[in-house]
Design an enzyme around this catalytic site. Structure first.
Site, PDB file in Angstrom:
ATOM      1  N   PHE A 140      33.747  61.454 124.431  1.00  0.00           N
ATOM      2  CA  PHE A 140      35.353  60.986 124.316  1.00  0.00           C
ATOM      3  C   PHE A 140      35.631  59.673 124.456  1.00  0.00           C
ATOM      4  O   PHE A 140      36.409  59.147 124.054  1.00  0.00           O
ATOM      5  CB  PHE A 140      36.048  62.224 124.768  1.00  0.00           C
ATOM      6  N   HIS A 166      28.381  64.842 118.609  1.00  0.00           N
ATOM      7  CA  HIS A 166      27.233  64.241 119.325  1.00  0.00           C
ATOM      8  C   HIS A 166      26.324  65.422 119.269  1.00  0.00           C
ATOM      9  O   HIS A 166      26.436  66.277 120.270  1.00  0.00           O
ATOM     10  CB  HIS A 166      27.674  63.827 120.565  1.00  0.00           C
ATOM     11  N   GLY A 204      31.766  67.054 121.792  1.00  0.00           N
ATOM     12  CA  GLY A 204      30.861  66.558 122.785  1.00  0.00           C
ATOM     13  C   GLY A 204      31.352  66.491 124.011  1.00  0.00           C
ATOM     14  O   GLY A 204      32.619  67.149 124.426  1.00  0.00           O
ATOM     15  N   SER A 210      28.357  68.221 129.313  1.00  0.00           N
ATOM     16  CA  SER A 210      27.953  68.910 130.426  1.00  0.00           C
ATOM     17  C   SER A 210      28.818  69.024 131.464  1.00  0.00           C
ATOM     18  O   SER A 210      28.799  69.994 132.291  1.00  0.00           O
ATOM     19  CB  SER A 210      26.945  67.682 131.104  1.00  0.00           C
ATOM     20  N   THR A 255      26.425  61.691 115.095  1.00  0.00           N
ATOM     21  CA  THR A 255      26.080  60.294 115.464  1.00  0.00           C
ATOM     22  C   THR A 255      24.632  60.225 115.670  1.00  0.00           C
ATOM     23  O   THR A 255      23.783  61.325 115.976  1.00  0.00           O
ATOM     24  CB  THR A 255      26.625  60.067 117.073  1.00  0.00           C
ATOM     25  N   LYS A 276      23.430  65.500 120.725  1.00  0.00           N
ATOM     26  CA  LYS A 276      22.460  65.757 122.087  1.00  0.00           C
ATOM     27  C   LYS A 276      23.364  66.278 123.313  1.00  0.00           C
ATOM     28  O   LYS A 276      22.980  66.256 124.309  1.00  0.00           O
ATOM     29  CB  LYS A 276      21.648  64.526 122.130  1.00  0.00           C
ATOM     30  N   ASP A 313      32.725  64.300 128.132  1.00  0.00           N
ATOM     31  CA  ASP A 313      33.808  63.430 128.621  1.00  0.00           C
ATOM     32  C   ASP A 313      33.312  61.954 128.005  1.00  0.00           C
ATOM     33  O   ASP A 313      34.121  61.140 127.872  1.00  0.00           O
ATOM     34  CB  ASP A 313      34.102  63.495 129.952  1.00  0.00           C
ATOM     35  N   GLY A 348      25.530  67.764 126.010  1.00  0.00           N
ATOM     36  CA  GLY A 348      25.452  68.919 126.975  1.00  0.00           C
ATOM     37  C   GLY A 348      24.104  69.430 127.089  1.00  0.00           C
ATOM     38  O   GLY A 348      22.939  68.773 127.312  1.00  0.00           O
TER      39      GLY A 348
HETATM   40  N1  LIG Z   1      23.309  60.645 118.815  1.00  0.00           N
HETATM   41  C1  LIG Z   1      23.283  60.138 120.044  1.00  0.00           C
HETATM   42  N2  LIG Z   1      22.166  60.035 120.714  1.00  0.00           N
HETATM   43  C2  LIG Z   1      22.299  59.451 122.136  1.00  0.00           C
HETATM   44  N3  LIG Z   1      23.402  59.426 122.701  1.00  0.00           N
HETATM   45  C3  LIG Z   1      24.321  59.561 122.282  1.00  0.00           C
HETATM   46  C4  LIG Z   1      24.584  59.957 120.875  1.00  0.00           C
HETATM   47  N4  LIG Z   1      25.817  60.009 120.320  1.00  0.00           N
HETATM   48  C5  LIG Z   1      26.391  59.764 121.591  1.00  0.00           C
HETATM   49  N5  LIG Z   1      25.609  59.435 122.581  1.00  0.00           N
HETATM   50  C6  LIG Z   1      26.345  59.036 123.895  1.00  0.00           C
HETATM   51  O1  LIG Z   1      25.767  60.029 124.986  1.00  0.00           O
HETATM   52  C7  LIG Z   1      26.539  59.962 125.951  1.00  0.00           C
HETATM   53  C8  LIG Z   1      26.946  61.264 126.858  1.00  0.00           C
HETATM   54  O2  LIG Z   1      27.695  61.913 125.757  1.00  0.00           O
HETATM   55  P1  LIG Z   1      28.409  63.444 126.315  1.00  0.00           P
HETATM   56  O3  LIG Z   1      29.504  62.855 127.064  1.00  0.00           O
HETATM   57  O4  LIG Z   1      28.883  63.816 125.044  1.00  0.00           O
HETATM   58  O5  LIG Z   1      27.401  64.454 126.827  1.00  0.00           O
HETATM   59  P2  LIG Z   1      27.292  64.862 128.359  1.00  0.00           P
HETATM   60  O6  LIG Z   1      26.929  63.399 129.429  1.00  0.00           O
HETATM   61  O7  LIG Z   1      26.275  65.764 128.279  1.00  0.00           O
HETATM   62  O8  LIG Z   1      28.602  65.194 128.776  1.00  0.00           O
HETATM   63  P3  LIG Z   1      29.751  65.100 130.033  1.00  0.00           P
HETATM   64  O9  LIG Z   1      30.325  63.777 129.606  1.00  0.00           O
HETATM   65  O10 LIG Z   1      30.740  66.241 129.776  1.00  0.00           O
HETATM   66  O11 LIG Z   1      28.888  65.315 131.465  1.00  0.00           O
HETATM   67  C9  LIG Z   1      27.838  59.057 125.748  1.00  0.00           C
HETATM   68  O12 LIG Z   1      27.829  57.834 126.295  1.00  0.00           O
HETATM   69  C10 LIG Z   1      27.873  59.138 124.112  1.00  0.00           C
HETATM   70  O13 LIG Z   1      27.795  57.603 123.673  1.00  0.00           O
END
Ligand SMILES: Nc1ncnc2c1ncn2[C@@H]1O[C@H](COP(=O)(O)OP(=O)(O)OP(=O)(O)O)[C@@H](O)[C@H]1O
Length: 614
Positions: A237, A173, A232, A330, A204, A175, A234, A177
């Site tokens: 995942f 992923h 990426g 994040s 992605t 983007k 949670d 964090g």
């Molecule tokens: N290329 C993409 N562009 C935008 N969103 C995406 C992309 N690929 C995946 N996603 C979505 O972004 C969302 C957040 O992703 P991720 O969990 O990796 O990051 P986070 O929210 O920063 O971390 P955490 O879940 O540890 O707080 C997920 O629901 C995922 O499906």
């Protein structure tokens, strides 16, 4: 004794008398040159490699210190095969003698041109036991064949280890964090190629893409992989987990809230027993089954299913197919709970070494999206947490500030905390026999906002999950995903009910440790204890809620030891909102549900991880 490093020879059956090897253990030995060290005797036993400086062998002394000069290398090293992930031949090149370190720094020794090979392994970080650090050793010999033979011997050993992955799907992923998903993958990708693990990488381009790929891939293709790795957070995942499980995991749903006819009332003063509890077996769901529920039952029995017999073979839990996570998100709570570290290299090393740990998974079924919508079951799987109220509001608010990166959670959390909203809801949960005594104690010590005696007892009983955890390994229990005929609860299970105004309703599958909550929301939740840890936070003064949050942020804090906090270990619960609000947070992702139920499947999936070091 002067030795020419080019006079390497096999020492098996020919070792000097004072060599302290147990010749029965020794399968094979060679006299080699270790880069940065000098001449050594490398010995292979049934489960490890061991080397010792030739000087110390011949003189019976430890040359790590000589006339006040400290040798940089240690004279003796052991590397277990389970800690080795690569052996590679690297042709002719320079190999250096031991370097000396004096007050002015290291001094270079002589160098010789030889054929070489490398061995890569791991060692624990000296300061953080859960962090793995890669180690590299370069050996030399005048004869290329000797080097190649060692490489082959070691690789034969590694290839025999069936737990190690050979072929993985990887989703990155970009983007995630701080937007460093691709960079994180670039950092760990060499570890996979060194370990000769093939990877099919997909970066992605949109949310939902990984889910679509995982759900549309045929089971035949899926079986050609040893697992899937998410680079990426949670939420990412969770997307991959759902892509895999939604169409393949066969189970009946937990009962809907309306099916819990006569749960035992619990009005915050301990349980009131009701002998008329009548809980239907979820597998006898009756005539008013929705199409999705019918499909699930069909998948379970195999009747009228549109899937081929071959497709049905991909079942859960699946010993061979494992999940991996390389942290780039994040929060990264799942990685922290399963590896003990938030370190991409540690995760990559645990994956290539083929580590394995079982993980419980919660199945969350939404029956109603809003108070007016029609009943229509919609399923989500969660590996870490599902929460309503405060947790749902924080995730809703934080989505508006995604551009802030991980800091959005602090900002959104503060805003939601200042609002201090509570929600009317009803929660019913399966009572667990072993938990009855806790409820009794809780009642005895009630009357204060803090729980006094109860909190002391609870704290001393806390056992955090760690590598080789005894609690996760117990076979006995109310639930086991390994035995599909066992539902997480039975027809005779007694349900308890709690209705009132809540600041939050949360169900933790694992402890949910993260950098903001060092012990997690539930310090003694285990990776595979077969429980949902239901945390009900009843409406309370703002200052008390702040105390709870401060305890959560503290190492060795007691966030659950307040009178307004209920903690119930349960395999299943139902939830009904009595207000307009219906936002849940499932593994950090928004999920709108006015009425839902959830159940846990013990050890449903396997992860490439070894659990946190104690
Ligand atoms: N290329 C993409 N562009 C935008 N969103 C995406 C992309 N690929 C995946 N996603 C979505 O972004 C969302 C957040 O992703 P991720 O969990 O990796 O990051 P986070 O929210 O920063 O971390 P955490 O879940 O540890 O707080 C997920 O629901 C995922 O499906």
């Amino acid at each position: 004794m002067e030795r020419n490093p080019n006079e390497n020879d096999f020492l098996e059956n020919n070792l000097p008398e004072n060599i302290p090897f147990n010749s029965q253990d020794s399968i094979f030995s060679s006299n080699l040159f270790l880069d940065g060290d000098g001449e050594i005797i490398l010995t292979q036993t049934s489960d490890k490699l061991h080397w010792k400086s030739i000087e110390s062998v011949l003189n019976g002394q430890d040359p790590s210190s000589c006339f006040g000069i400290e040798l940089v290398s240690k004279s003796e090293t052991t590397l277990c095969f389970s800690d080795i992930y690569s052996a590679e031949f690297i042709d002719l090149g320079l190999v250096h003698e031991a370097s000396f370190r004096n007050a002015r720094g290291p001094l270079l020794g002589q160098s010789f041109e030889m054929y070489r090979f490398t061995i890569r392994g791991v060692q624990k970080s000296k300061t953080q036991p859960s962090v793995l650090v890669p180690s590299l050793y370069t050996f030399g010999h005048k004869d290329a064949q000797t080097c190649q033979m060692w490489v082959n011997r070691i690789n034969d050993f590694l290839n025999m280890d069936e737990a190690r992955p050979k072929n993985l799907m990887v989703f990155v992923h970009p983007k995630s964090g701080k937007g460093l998903g691709c960079k994180v993958w670039e950092t760990v990708a060499p570890t996979f190629s060194q370990a000769k693990v093939k990877t099919k990488v997909t970066v992605t381009e949109r949310a939902g893409q990984a889910l679509d790929i995982m759900s549309s891939i045929t089971n035949k293709e899926l079986r050609s992989y040893d697992g899937v790795v998410a680079v990426g957070g949670d939420g990412f995942f969770n997307e991959i987990l759902n892509g895999l499980l939604l169409s393949r995991h066969k189970s009946s749903y937990p009962p809907r809230p309306t099916e819990i006819n006569h749960p035992v009332e619990k009005n915050g003063n301990g349980p009131v027993l009701d002998a008329n509890g009548d809980i239907r077996d979820p597998s006898d769901s009756g005539e008013d089954e929705s199409p999705l529920l019918k499909q699930s039952t069909n998948l379970r029995t195999g009747e009228d299913s549109c899937q081929t017999a071959e497709d049905l073979e991909f079942s859960f839990p699946n010993e061979k197919f494992r999940f991996g996570i390389i942290p780039a998100g994040s929060t990264d709570a799942i990685v922290i709970c399963t590896t003990g570290a938030r370190d991409a290299i540690t995760s990559a090393l645990q994956i290539v070494l083929g580590k394995a740990v079982c993980l419980d998974v919660a199945q969350v079924v939404r029956w109603k999206k809003t108070c007016t919508s029609k009943d229509e079951p919609c399923v989500r799987y969660a590996a870490s947490f599902a929460g309503y109220g405060f947790y749902g509001d924080v995730i809703t608010e934080s989505e508006k500030y995604r551009w802030m990166g991980p800091k959005r959670y602090d900002y959104a959390g503060t805003k939601v905390f200042l609002r201090h909203r509570s929600y009317e809801a009803e929660v019913a949960y399966v009572e667990v026999e072993s938990e009855k005594k806790n409820i009794g104690l809780e009642k005895e010590s009630s009357g204060n906002w803090t729980k006094g005696l109860w909190s002391l007892l609870k704290k001393s009983e806390r056992v955090a999950c760690s590598a080789n955890c005894g609690i996760c390994k117990t076979k006995a229990g109310h639930t086991s995903a390994r035995c599909p005929s066992l539902e997480p609860y039975s027809k005779d299970s007694r349900w308890l009910k709690s209705r009132g105004r809540f600041l939050s309703v949360g169900a933790a599958v694992i402890s949910c440790r993260n950098e903001k909550a060092p012990d997690g929301l539930v310090a003694d939740a285990h990776l595979s204890d077969g429980f949902l840890h239901l945390i009900l936070i009843k409406d309370c003064p703002h200052a008390f809620y702040l105390c709870h949050l401060l305890q959560l942020a503290k190492k060795d804090g007691n966030p659950l030891d307040f009178e307004f906090v209920e903690h119930h270990k349960t395999p299943a619960f139902t939830f009904t909102s009595f207000g307009k609000e219906s936002i849940w947070n499932v593994d950090g992702e928004l999920f709108q549900a006015h009425q839902l139920s959830a159940q846990v499947f013990r050890g449903l999936i396997n992860l490439f991880a070894s659990g946190p070091e104690a």
